[in-house]
Design an enzyme around this catalytic site. Structure first.
Site, PDB file in Angstrom:
ATOM      1  CB  SER A 127      12.313  -5.402  50.969  1.00 24.05           C
ATOM      2  OG  SER A 127      13.359  -5.172  51.872  1.00 24.05           O
ATOM      3  CD  GLU A 129      17.755  -3.373  53.549  1.00 24.95           C
ATOM      4  OE1 GLU A 129      18.478  -2.521  53.021  1.00 24.95           O
ATOM      5  OE2 GLU A 129      17.897  -3.755  54.724  1.00 24.95           O
ATOM      6  CE1 TYR A 151      16.330  -7.615  47.926  1.00 24.64           C
ATOM      7  CE2 TYR A 151      16.289  -6.026  49.718  1.00 24.64           C
ATOM      8  CZ  TYR A 151      15.780  -7.151  49.107  1.00 24.64           C
ATOM      9  OH  TYR A 151      14.726  -7.812  49.675  1.00 24.64           O
TER      10      TYR A 151
END
Ligand code: GDP
Length: 331
Positions: A127, A129, A151
């Site tokens: 991801s 992120e 996360y």
């Protein structure tokens, strides 16, 4: 017939990927966790060709059994606690599922293995992120990670352990670093779908306000249907590798809100939107923008749906859904 096993089959990406693989002639298996999984009936009705296998990313022996049963050619690990805000509240669960779940699946693949001539190919859903507080822009495969949430931290572990198992054991394992990707199937907890659903309801007179958190963060938003093609392409190459998948364009949450309201003719939308601290995060990712040159050059992948088309597609879908629920006509 090739066989694919997808974790996260009930999520947005799992469903698009299942459709893609089915259209390519795969037998598609979906890993389903829990007893009476509340989404299984909906997904089975939508994707009747998918065969469910009961297993859980928190339970290694169930993963080994699933692989032994399915004997897949390809495994796509899309299962995760995927909502950043929830990861702050349930950090340990996120680390266990989103992070350690990858390790368990890799271990299961090592144990079951596939044949020498046809080893199991593995895709890890990494991801953007992971880039978090970005060290450079745009972000590429070599950009250092600086995750900003439990996360993001769990995804960094998942990414690194995938690379490590490829290096250590010669697994055919790829990591796709996908930037935000949305669709009419996006969960309502994510900001894009929250906005398009609220805009549809406000347009239909069913809701008065949209309550948001920080509207300044910028994201590189693409269409999930385009992005699952990149996942599949990664597993069709001679050599496993890691790829950034992105549009190369970045927009703020405010830009998204503006585009959604303007799509239904509510150009003067400021009065409909309020902000609430409860939707702000303990640490924010301010800016994401990816450079997918490697995916363009090596996979021949490029996105087909642009930002305006994505917003329009999502708003139109929510107008249909909300109007049907309320017994109204779409204006
Ligand atoms: P993320 O990029 O994976 O965290 O995807 P989200 O769709 O959950 O959030 C995208 C951005 O929108 C983040 O910077 C959030 O802080 C911001 N945001 C602002 N208001 C909201 C809101 O009400 N809900 C969500 N989910 N995000 C919001």
């Amino acid at each position: 017939m090739r066989r694919a096993l997808i974790t996260g089959i009930t999520g947005q990406d799992g469903r698009y990927l299942a459709e893609l693989l089915h259209s390519q002639g795969y037998e598609v298996f979906g890993l389903l966790k829990g007893q009476n999984n509340p989404r299984s009936d909906m997904v089975q009705a939508e994707l009747p060709f998918v065969e469910f296998v009961a297993a859980d990313l928190q339970d290694l022996s169930s993963l080994v059994a699933a692989l032994e049963q399915v004997q897949p050619d390809e495994v796509y690990n899309l299962g995760a606690i995927s909502f950043v805000a929830l990861s702050f509240k349930q950090a340990e669960l996120t680390a266990n599922v989103t992070g350690l779940g990858v390790l368990r699946l890799l271990e299961a693949i090592r144990m079951v293995g596939g044949s020498v001539n046809n080893p199991i190919r593995f895709y890890q859903a990494s991801s953007s992120e992971m880039f978090g507080k970005v060290r450079e822009s745009p972000q590429v495969e070599t950009t250092p990670f600086y995750p900003r949430s439990p996360y993001g931290c769990a995804k960094v572990f998942g990414h690194d352990i995938t690379v490590n198992y490829r290096d250590s054991y010669g697994l055919y394992a790829c990591s796709g670093i996908l930037f935000n990707h949305e669709s009419p199937r996006r969960g309502i907890e994510f900001v894009t779908r929250k906005v398009t659903n609220a805009v549809a309801r406000i347009k239909l007179g069913l809701q008065e306000t949209l309550v948001l958190g920080d509207m300044d963060p910028r994201r590189d938003w693409g269409f999930a249907g385009d992005y699952v093609k990149a996942m599949w392409l990664m597993l069709q190459q001679d050599e496993p590798d890691d790829y950034v998948v992105a549009t190369g364009h970045t927009h703020s949450v405010r830009d998204f809100v503006n585009a959604a309201f303007c799509h239904v003719g509510l150009d003067d939308w400021e009065g409909f939107v309020t902000q609430d601290p409860r939707f702000f995060r303990p640490a924010e990712v301010d800016l994401l923008v990816g450079d997918a040159t490697k995916a363009h050059e090596k996979l021949g992948w490029k996105p087909e749906v642009d930002f305006e088309q994505l917003v329009a597609m999502m708003v139109e879908n929510d107008l249909q859904i909300e109007a049907a629920k309320a017994g109204l006509k779409v204006p």
